[in-house]
Design a protein around this motif. Structure first.
Motif, PDB file in Angstrom:
ATOM      1  N   PHE A 210       0.774  -1.183   0.146  1.00 51.87           N
ATOM      2  CA  PHE A 210      -0.040  -0.032   0.108  1.00 51.87           C
ATOM      3  C   PHE A 210       0.895   1.315   0.075  1.00 51.87           C
ATOM      4  O   PHE A 210       0.655   2.329  -0.687  1.00 51.87           O
ATOM      5  CB  PHE A 210      -1.017   0.105   1.314  1.00 51.87           C
ATOM      6  CG  PHE A 210      -1.824   1.224   1.398  1.00 51.87           C
ATOM      7  CD1 PHE A 210      -2.944   1.349   0.897  1.00 51.87           C
ATOM      8  CD2 PHE A 210      -1.306   2.442   2.067  1.00 51.87           C
ATOM      9  CE1 PHE A 210      -3.841   2.541   0.982  1.00 51.87           C
ATOM     10  CE2 PHE A 210      -1.952   3.453   2.281  1.00 51.87           C
ATOM     11  CZ  PHE A 210      -3.209   3.468   1.808  1.00 51.87           C
ATOM     12  N   LEU A 211       1.673   1.265   0.904  1.00 50.06           N
ATOM     13  CA  LEU A 211       2.573   2.555   1.049  1.00 50.06           C
ATOM     14  C   LEU A 211       3.640   2.799  -0.297  1.00 50.06           C
ATOM     15  O   LEU A 211       3.676   3.749  -0.699  1.00 50.06           O
ATOM     16  CB  LEU A 211       3.384   2.420   2.385  1.00 50.06           C
ATOM     17  CG  LEU A 211       2.634   2.585   3.337  1.00 50.06           C
ATOM     18  CD1 LEU A 211       3.544   2.236   4.742  1.00 50.06           C
ATOM     19  CD2 LEU A 211       2.191   3.942   3.696  1.00 50.06           C
ATOM     20  N   MET A 212       3.854   1.667  -0.966  1.00 52.83           N
ATOM     21  CA  MET A 212       4.765   1.832  -2.155  1.00 52.83           C
ATOM     22  C   MET A 212       3.878   2.337  -3.079  1.00 52.83           C
ATOM     23  O   MET A 212       4.246   3.093  -3.991  1.00 52.83           O
ATOM     24  CB  MET A 212       5.432   0.508  -2.506  1.00 52.83           C
ATOM     25  CG  MET A 212       6.553   0.203  -1.595  1.00 52.83           C
ATOM     26  SD  MET A 212       7.486  -1.068  -1.885  1.00 52.83           S
ATOM     27  CE  MET A 212       6.650  -2.662  -1.781  1.00 52.83           C
ATOM     28  N   GLU A 213       2.539   1.945  -2.990  1.00 50.67           N
ATOM     29  CA  GLU A 213       1.755   2.273  -4.162  1.00 50.67           C
ATOM     30  C   GLU A 213       1.390   3.824  -4.212  1.00 50.67           C
ATOM     31  O   GLU A 213       1.284   4.538  -5.156  1.00 50.67           O
ATOM     32  CB  GLU A 213       0.409   1.539  -3.806  1.00 50.67           C
ATOM     33  CG  GLU A 213      -0.681   1.906  -5.290  1.00 50.67           C
ATOM     34  CD  GLU A 213      -1.847   1.068  -5.416  1.00 50.67           C
ATOM     35  OE1 GLU A 213      -2.060   0.094  -4.814  1.00 50.67           O
ATOM     36  OE2 GLU A 213      -2.915   1.858  -5.823  1.00 50.67           O
ATOM     37  N   VAL A 214       1.193   4.075  -2.784  1.00 54.83           N
ATOM     38  CA  VAL A 214       1.032   5.595  -2.479  1.00 54.83           C
ATOM     39  C   VAL A 214       2.221   6.441  -3.113  1.00 54.83           C
ATOM     40  O   VAL A 214       2.039   7.496  -3.679  1.00 54.83           O
ATOM     41  CB  VAL A 214       1.023   5.892  -0.949  1.00 54.83           C
ATOM     42  CG1 VAL A 214       0.984   7.216  -0.587  1.00 54.83           C
ATOM     43  CG2 VAL A 214      -0.414   5.458  -0.348  1.00 54.83           C
ATOM     44  N   LEU A 215       3.460   5.976  -2.926  1.00 52.40           N
ATOM     45  CA  LEU A 215       4.788   6.671  -3.360  1.00 52.40           C
ATOM     46  C   LEU A 215       4.636   6.988  -4.796  1.00 52.40           C
ATOM     47  O   LEU A 215       5.021   7.980  -5.255  1.00 52.40           O
ATOM     48  CB  LEU A 215       6.104   5.967  -2.669  1.00 52.40           C
ATOM     49  CG  LEU A 215       6.174   6.204  -1.183  1.00 52.40           C
ATOM     50  CD1 LEU A 215       7.764   5.718  -1.031  1.00 52.40           C
ATOM     51  CD2 LEU A 215       6.268   7.796  -0.765  1.00 52.40           C
ATOM     52  N   VAL A 216       4.437   5.893  -5.284  1.00 55.31           N
ATOM     53  CA  VAL A 216       4.438   5.712  -6.931  1.00 55.31           C
ATOM     54  C   VAL A 216       3.651   6.736  -7.355  1.00 55.31           C
ATOM     55  O   VAL A 216       3.911   7.452  -7.981  1.00 55.31           O
ATOM     56  CB  VAL A 216       4.478   4.528  -7.591  1.00 55.31           C
ATOM     57  CG1 VAL A 216       4.416   4.515  -9.015  1.00 55.31           C
ATOM     58  CG2 VAL A 216       5.452   3.356  -7.116  1.00 55.31           C
TER      59      VAL A 216
END
Lengths: 224, 224, 224, 224
Positions: A210-216
């Motif tokens: 989830f957090l990596m998706e937010v960053l991208v």
């Protein structure tokens, strides 16, 4: 007549023929849970192309893991502390040594490796920084031991390699030098995370993905 | 009375009336697998609007393929080496000649064509370069014969056309001139990939679609 | 005893009590198909928040449509050519007059309205141009009557309004002035498309939603 | 023998032992609906990592809520107006005080908290503005009481905090000062919305998540 039936049944039932030792039962249960988790991850696109691998500790003394069979996301076998197969057919996933390094390094009970679009992109864009800092997100509180969104989580990025012995040592070294981390990335390869049990490890996957998706989606990959 | 029932049953049962030759059985099995694969691809948005087509070789001598019926993603028929229908109703997918060109060109056992947002975008943005280079990604190792993420995969882009004879020849030429490729794109149309069997072809779809999604989300389409 | 049972059954069975006129049967079949289509669209996020509405012609003389009940995406009623309810409870969707305008204007057998992120964005970004041109995409060939990817499809954008009589007239005018179109957008509202039957209309939704997603992901909304 | 069986059955059946008071029935029904809603939100990625929490009022005098058990998205307990557990095991979600503040502040019958990628991004990018304005979208009409797309909806962003008493007061103040709002964001945390009942609250989630996705995909987070 009834007796005969029972006997026939036993002949085809591993539990009745003594195959189901405590480890056997734990292996069977772990395999069901791992398959269920893998199926859910596949539906989300996190382990396409048999790119994921999953394991769960089923015994500590001696060390035994249920782990993904190579190339078969939904088939599992049991291996010992040297990655030798002790139950089931096939070879363990090529990354078996990484699972063992994690189980030993952080005393994990389960290790999950996903391979999402998000981790592939970020582990490439942030490779030069050696990792990704996650900070300020409420979602971080879902990581074991984290109590506030002000927590700063460091997600190291390790150079990818096909030499699993070398890579396993690199993993062990990372776990020693960065105590308290909840996962790491292999460059343009994906995420490794873990937990004391499978449910915790699964929660960690969901949170870190989830957090990596937010960053991208926030444009972090472009500005790195 | 029982006998009559049995006879009636047989009259409506292709298996009992001898229709189930070895090819018939293979066709039926391939159709089930192709439909299952198509359903999964549709759920992911990779073959919306009946835009996909799929085939599996069910006999080499003589050449026979189970292939998508035109306009019906989940219905299949059997065709020969000249794209004539030998089993089932309807016409084979318009792209039947491309399937035949691939089966002959690389000795494939299964050919899958998806039509995703990712391949539509990239095959347009990279048309001038003639193809897309995929390199450094661990996911590449899921392609048959690839052993390391350092592999460089070339995904050629062919100009789209409604002349299937011309396009089939273009496909044959591409396969001769680029040995070792695992798929190609038709411009603003989609992906063709293949495998020795359906499971390998399906894995190739997942891997190539994944890598194209990574490229688009990394901004590759804008910077091409 | 058996007879009594049968009679009781009949008492609760609309089919047996004569409620199932030919229109009743067609209405029931249409409602099942519309609900199935709506459920699939909801899963894709194309009709969140009961924002979609769907209809199917079940009789031409006199004109009768099965149409979404207002605020209930999966409940349907039958209405006549003046949007009066002739079967079922509730009111027809507020957009009933648009469905009627389309059925009359292009002799459609089914009308589907989706409300996706893609159409909301593009109908806003391209409002000043009055529409969106779709050209060069193989996917266009899935639109009824289109034979080549070189086809140029014009997707008009109409100003949104809460005055359904005015908007219905605007729709009728658009259909007269742009013969051959397969759908139109309402500004920051969504897509209307249609077909001779429900399967064709559903295919048109998938194709137009796909192409709008391609445009947004290609950066078209930013450069408009 | 039969009687004994029945008695044993009763001993394990809450309904038979009188546990099913009107509140008990309402609790059981609410728990089923909340679990169903949570499962759907999880599939869409809106409550990954047990990051969501949901509640429904089952009695007003005295105030009783069915609410998510902490850390268990699909398990529920009953609490009173002081967040004390009166039915079920475990502790209520840490955000219980926010649910109570909303139920009191706007007389809601259900409160839903999602934690999507979209709300996480927008509540970060727009924190300095103190909120997000949503205007011109037809989708707004799905919010209770909104009659036209010309409506301007203000979605306040509150600073995130781990002090639930302070945050609860902040929520109450926001509800007093911004009458007519349908939801609010906690910074880099997620969305709270509500309704007179669960179906309305669920519709509000779908609408607000949809509109936030539209904003992020339109580039709003970059230009804030």
């Amino acid at each position: 007549m009834k007796k005969t039936k029972t006997r026939n049944k036993r002949a085809h039932n591993p539990q009745a023929t003594g195959l189901m030792s405590p480890n056997g039962t734990r292996f069977a249960e772990a395999a069901v849970c791992l398959a269920e988790i893998g199926k859910g991850f596949h539906a989300r696109g996190w382990v396409l192309g048999t790119s994921g691998n999953f394991s769960a500790v089923i015994s500590r003394e001696p060390l035994r893991l249920a782990i993904t069979s190579t190339g078969l996301d939904e088939q599992f076998l049991e291996m010992d502390e040297a990655a030798n197969v002790v139950r089931g057919d096939g070879r363990p996933s090529a990354e078996a040594l990484l699972h063992l390094a994690i189980v030993r390094g952080v005393d994990a009970g389960a290790v999950l490796h996903t391979h999402s679009v998000w981790s592939t992109i970020l582990s490439g864009s942030h490779a030069a920084q050696g990792g990704i800092a996650l900070e300020g997100y409420e979602m971080l509180k879902g990581l074991e031991g984290v109590r506030t969104h002000k927590h700063r989580e460091w997600l190291p990025i390790l150079e990818n390699s096909q030499d699993m012995i070398e890579l396993g040592e690199h993993v062990s070294k990372t776990l020693r030098e960065s105590p308290g981390i909840h996962g790491f990335l292999l460059r343009e390869h994906g995420l490794y995370t873990w937990g004391t049990g499978l449910q915790e490890a699964k929660r960690h996957v969901e949170i870190l993905e989830f957090l990596m998706e937010v960053l991208v989606r926030s444009g972090a990959a472009q500005s790195a």
